[in-house]
Design a protein around this motif. Structure first.
Motif, PDB file in Angstrom:
ATOM      1  N   ARG A  70       0.827  -1.211   0.000  1.00  0.00           N
ATOM      2  CA  ARG A  70       0.000   0.000   0.000  1.00  0.00           C
ATOM      3  C   ARG A  70       0.857   1.255   0.000  1.00  0.00           C
ATOM      4  NH1 ARG A  70      -4.770  -0.106   2.203  1.00  0.00           N
ATOM      5  NH2 ARG A  70      -4.978   1.856   1.048  1.00  0.00           N
ATOM      6  N   CYS A  71       2.107   1.091   0.461  1.00  0.00           N
ATOM      7  CA  CYS A  71       3.063   2.187   0.432  1.00  0.00           C
ATOM      8  C   CYS A  71       4.414   1.593   0.056  1.00  0.00           C
ATOM      9  CB  CYS A  71       3.135   2.885   1.794  1.00  0.00           C
ATOM     10  SG  CYS A  71       4.342   4.231   1.876  1.00  0.00           S
ATOM     11  N   LEU A  72       5.081   2.191  -0.920  1.00  0.00           N
ATOM     12  CA  LEU A  72       6.376   1.703  -1.399  1.00  0.00           C
ATOM     13  C   LEU A  72       7.378   2.842  -1.331  1.00  0.00           C
ATOM     14  CD1 LEU A  72       8.140  -0.471  -2.784  1.00  0.00           C
ATOM     15  CD2 LEU A  72       7.319   0.420  -4.977  1.00  0.00           C
ATOM     16  N   THR A  73       8.476   2.602  -0.596  1.00  0.00           N
ATOM     17  CA  THR A  73       9.526   3.606  -0.454  1.00  0.00           C
ATOM     18  C   THR A  73      10.764   3.132  -1.205  1.00  0.00           C
ATOM     19  OG1 THR A  73       8.679   4.271   1.718  1.00  0.00           O
ATOM     20  CG2 THR A  73      10.946   4.893   1.181  1.00  0.00           C
ATOM     21  N   LEU A  74      11.290   3.993  -2.069  1.00  0.00           N
ATOM     22  CA  LEU A  74      12.447   3.667  -2.901  1.00  0.00           C
ATOM     23  C   LEU A  74      13.564   4.656  -2.608  1.00  0.00           C
ATOM     24  CD1 LEU A  74      10.529   3.204  -6.285  1.00  0.00           C
ATOM     25  CD2 LEU A  74      11.267   1.382  -4.744  1.00  0.00           C
ATOM     26  N   LEU A  75      14.757   4.111  -2.291  1.00  0.00           N
ATOM     27  CA  LEU A  75      15.937   4.940  -2.094  1.00  0.00           C
ATOM     28  C   LEU A  75      16.933   4.635  -3.212  1.00  0.00           C
ATOM     29  CD1 LEU A  75      14.972   4.040   1.047  1.00  0.00           C
ATOM     30  CD2 LEU A  75      16.798   5.650   1.558  1.00  0.00           C
ATOM     31  N   VAL A  82       0.738   4.396  -2.360  1.00  0.00           N
ATOM     32  CA  VAL A  82       1.526   5.601  -2.148  1.00  0.00           C
ATOM     33  C   VAL A  82       2.988   5.281  -2.439  1.00  0.00           C
ATOM     34  CG1 VAL A  82       2.372   7.216  -0.399  1.00  0.00           C
ATOM     35  CG2 VAL A  82      -0.057   6.592  -0.469  1.00  0.00           C
ATOM     36  N   VAL A  83       3.645   6.096  -3.247  1.00  0.00           N
ATOM     37  CA  VAL A  83       5.050   5.908  -3.583  1.00  0.00           C
ATOM     38  C   VAL A  83       5.859   7.070  -3.021  1.00  0.00           C
ATOM     39  CG1 VAL A  83       6.738   5.638  -5.443  1.00  0.00           C
ATOM     40  CG2 VAL A  83       4.450   4.630  -5.667  1.00  0.00           C
ATOM     41  N   ILE A  84       6.927   6.721  -2.285  1.00  0.00           N
ATOM     42  CA  ILE A  84       7.869   7.697  -1.744  1.00  0.00           C
ATOM     43  C   ILE A  84       9.216   7.425  -2.382  1.00  0.00           C
ATOM     44  CG2 ILE A  84       9.000   8.560   0.349  1.00  0.00           C
ATOM     45  CD1 ILE A  84       6.572   7.426   1.930  1.00  0.00           C
ATOM     46  N   VAL A  85       9.822   8.414  -3.004  1.00  0.00           N
ATOM     47  CA  VAL A  85      11.107   8.233  -3.681  1.00  0.00           C
ATOM     48  C   VAL A  85      12.106   9.247  -3.149  1.00  0.00           C
ATOM     49  CG1 VAL A  85      12.342   8.371  -5.873  1.00  0.00           C
ATOM     50  CG2 VAL A  85      10.088   7.286  -5.773  1.00  0.00           C
ATOM     51  N   ALA A  86      13.234   8.738  -2.622  1.00  0.00           N
ATOM     52  CA  ALA A  86      14.374   9.573  -2.260  1.00  0.00           C
ATOM     53  C   ALA A  86      15.484   9.294  -3.265  1.00  0.00           C
ATOM     54  CB  ALA A  86      14.836   9.267  -0.839  1.00  0.00           C
ATOM     55  N   ASP A  87      15.819  10.292  -4.074  1.00  0.00           N
ATOM     56  CA  ASP A  87      16.776  10.089  -5.158  1.00  0.00           C
ATOM     57  C   ASP A  87      17.286  11.456  -5.603  1.00  0.00           C
ATOM     58  OD1 ASP A  87      18.106   9.364  -7.575  1.00  0.00           O
ATOM     59  OD2 ASP A  87      16.769   7.638  -7.820  1.00  0.00           O
ATOM     60  N   ALA A 112       4.042   4.678   8.118  1.00  0.00           N
ATOM     61  CA  ALA A 112       3.387   4.020   9.256  1.00  0.00           C
ATOM     62  C   ALA A 112       1.896   3.832   9.019  1.00  0.00           C
ATOM     63  CB  ALA A 112       3.626   4.843  10.519  1.00  0.00           C
ATOM     64  N   ARG A 113       1.298   4.735   8.266  1.00  0.00           N
ATOM     65  CA  ARG A 113      -0.153   4.687   8.047  1.00  0.00           C
ATOM     66  C   ARG A 113      -0.568   3.392   7.359  1.00  0.00           C
ATOM     67  NH1 ARG A 113      -0.493   9.398   5.544  1.00  0.00           N
ATOM     68  NH2 ARG A 113      -0.625  10.452   7.562  1.00  0.00           N
ATOM     69  N   TYR A 114       0.323   2.830   6.535  1.00  0.00           N
ATOM     70  CA  TYR A 114      -0.049   1.661   5.731  1.00  0.00           C
ATOM     71  C   TYR A 114       0.629   0.371   6.195  1.00  0.00           C
ATOM     72  CZ  TYR A 114      -1.957   5.181   2.603  1.00  0.00           C
ATOM     73  OH  TYR A 114      -2.686   6.220   2.062  1.00  0.00           O
ATOM     74  N   ARG A 115       1.365   0.409   7.294  1.00  0.00           N
ATOM     75  CA  ARG A 115       2.049  -0.802   7.744  1.00  0.00           C
ATOM     76  C   ARG A 115       1.044  -1.895   8.090  1.00  0.00           C
ATOM     77  NH1 ARG A 115       1.541  -1.092  13.235  1.00  0.00           N
ATOM     78  NH2 ARG A 115       1.385   0.863  14.397  1.00  0.00           N
ATOM     79  N   PRO A 116       1.370  -3.190   7.935  1.00  0.00           N
ATOM     80  CA  PRO A 116       2.667  -3.714   7.516  1.00  0.00           C
ATOM     81  C   PRO A 116       2.861  -3.781   5.992  1.00  0.00           C
ATOM     82  CG  PRO A 116       1.245  -5.540   8.034  1.00  0.00           C
ATOM     83  CD  PRO A 116       0.448  -4.284   8.321  1.00  0.00           C
ATOM     84  N   ALA A 117       1.824  -3.356   5.224  1.00  0.00           N
ATOM     85  CA  ALA A 117       1.974  -3.373   3.769  1.00  0.00           C
ATOM     86  C   ALA A 117       2.672  -2.084   3.317  1.00  0.00           C
ATOM     87  CB  ALA A 117       0.611  -3.517   3.101  1.00  0.00           C
ATOM     88  N   SER A 118       3.779  -1.782   3.979  1.00  0.00           N
ATOM     89  CA  SER A 118       4.541  -0.569   3.723  1.00  0.00           C
ATOM     90  C   SER A 118       5.992  -0.972   3.525  1.00  0.00           C
ATOM     91  CB  SER A 118       4.395   0.418   4.887  1.00  0.00           C
ATOM     92  OG  SER A 118       5.098   1.611   4.638  1.00  0.00           O
TER      93      SER A 118
END
Length: 447
Positions: free
Chosen positions: A142-147, A172-177, A261-267
């Motif tokens: 539900r939330c994917l974070t990419l570094l 929700v996608v979070i990208v740090a790049d 945290a809002r979407y854990r554990p599918a985060s």
């Protein structure tokens, strides 16, 4: 086949990895078959190593040259003085050959130059590696974070498809790049981080989760060890502390941590693939693993699934001889957490003769002049060798330095070992030829 010629390749829809869709390299297999630069026959160096002057010879002549060189190295230095650099399943047969010869020095540049720090970080945290293909349940996240993970540009076809599925379902996608990548264009939150400061951002994210009580407390209490000491250690690493290091504003760090945290554990915080960058890479990957632990993702839907595989009996090889000396790559256990052979270490042993001389290299499906950092150092090591054998399809840079070049068929022209991947769905993959090689190329099982 069209008019008697190979002209198109399509994916097998029953394959759980590709689901019938091919990556650019897969579809490029047709071009590889017809490539006019294909090595057509075995080559032996004519004069000075690196001058790229060759004589085409028969397979008997080429294999005799390799065998004579390996015998000479074994008789003078011991079989451990021979090393294999290999990438991919096609190298399995050469690994068998070198183990039967008696050397433990068998390595994959993908470990030291790509995935090794990631594997170490997750092994130290969860007791298991993430594997390849990675055990990431992207499609259910539900939330994917990419570094710095450029999904859509350089990752496995499977993960790109799952990324598209996740985006399509509203994840929700979070990208740090530092670079505005294809993945960043799909992100709700894009963080243009200063290069080399990922660990500071990871520490600040974990600080927010712990200090605001947003972590999965039940999961950590059940599976964690030393949480109180961990919480005390990260207490100083606030978003305000991280801001001048990363250039990411404290409010953005807090907002994205709360989003995770809002979407854990599918985060899922993606472990990355090419993670050898800055020298602190194992600790960076361990921070990624710890952040996932706080979110409770390991072994959960939308996080990291438990992979499975088919149980296939091994081929009944006779027992291998026991090497008299250990691997040459890591003297004094300088890298205590390395679980595979380190390519840089074998190059260093070739240059220094410590802990013992490495005098022969066999190189398969990896262009060491590009895969190893420090081209000049690699060339100096090559010049110190008694034998360099390269198995390749085209005249790569490393082949230009070889004493013997053995031409291999491309994947559409050969059988390979049974592929039993660890994956969400267990399967067995069999690679088999659909067309004959265009010249006198031979597969590795034959070699």
């Amino acid at each position: 086949v069209k008019d008697g010629r190979l002209w198109k390749i399509e994916g097998n829809p029953e394959d759980p990895l590709s689901r019938g869709r091919l990556c650019p390299r897969g579809t490029g297999g047709i071009g590889a078959h017809f490539d006019p630069h294909r090595i057509q026959a075995p080559l032996v160096r004519k004069q000075v190593r690196g001058a790229e002057e060759w004589v085409a010879v028969t397979w008997d002549e080429a294999l005799d040259r390799v065998a004579d060189g390996m015998k000479a190295i074994r008789d003078r230095y011991g079989p451990e003085a021979m090393a294999l650099f290999s990438h991919g399943i096609g190298g399995n047969f050469l690994k068998h050959t070198l183990r039967a010869y008696g050397t433990p020095n068998i390595c994959a540049p993908s470990y030291a130059q790509c995935r090794g720090p990631r594997d170490v970080g997750f092994l130290l945290t969860f007791g298991e590696e993430v594997g390849s293909p990675e055990r990431t349940d992207i499609r259910n996240a539900r939330c994917l974070t990419l570094l710095g993970s450029h999904l859509g540009e350089n990752m496995h076809n499977t993960q790109v498809q799952e990324f598209a599925d996740a985006v399509g379902s509203g994840a929700v996608v979070i990208v740090a790049d530092p670079r505005y990548s294809v993945a960043a264009s799909k992100a709700k939150h894009y963080l243009p981080i200063k290069p080399g400061t990922d660990t500071a951002l990871l520490l600040a994210w974990m600080n927010v989760l712990v200090t605001e009580g947003l972590h999965d407390r039940d999961y950590v209490a059940r599976y964690g060890y030393g949480f109180e000491a961990f919480a005390a250690e990260i207490a100083p690493y606030t978003p305000e502390w991280a801001y001048p290091i990363t250039t990411i504003e404290p409010g953005v760090i807090r907002e994205t941590a709360r989003e995770m945290a809002r979407y854990r554990p599918a985060s899922l915080v993606h472990p990355g693939r090419h993670v050898t960058w800055y020298g602190d890479d194992a600790q960076r990957s361990r921070a990624v693993a710890l952040l996932n632990a706080l979110l409770g993702t390991w072994g959960r839907n939308g996080g990291f699934y438990a992979p499975s595989s088919m149980d296939v009996p091994p081929y009944p090889y006779p027992p291998y001889p026991e090497p008299k000396r250990g691997k040459a790559d890591n003297p004094g256990n300088r890298h205590p957490f390395a679980v595979e052979t380190i390519t840089n270490g074998l190059r260093e042993a070739t240059l220094t003769g410590q802990p013992y001389p490495v005098k022969g290299w066999m190189v398969y499906a990896t262009n060491l002049l590009h895969a190893l950092p420090g081209e000049a150092e690699t060339i100096r090591a090559i010049q110190a060798l008694d034998l360099l054998v390269v198995v390749d399809v085209i005249p790569s840079e490393i082949a230009g330095w070889a004493d013997v070049v053995l031409p291999e068929p491309v994947y559409l022209e050969r059988y390979d070992d049974l592929n039993v991947e660890l994956f969400r769905d267990p399967f067995i993959g069999l690679r088999q030829p659909v067309v004959d090689p265009p010249g006198d190329q031979r597969p590795n099982w034959w070699i």
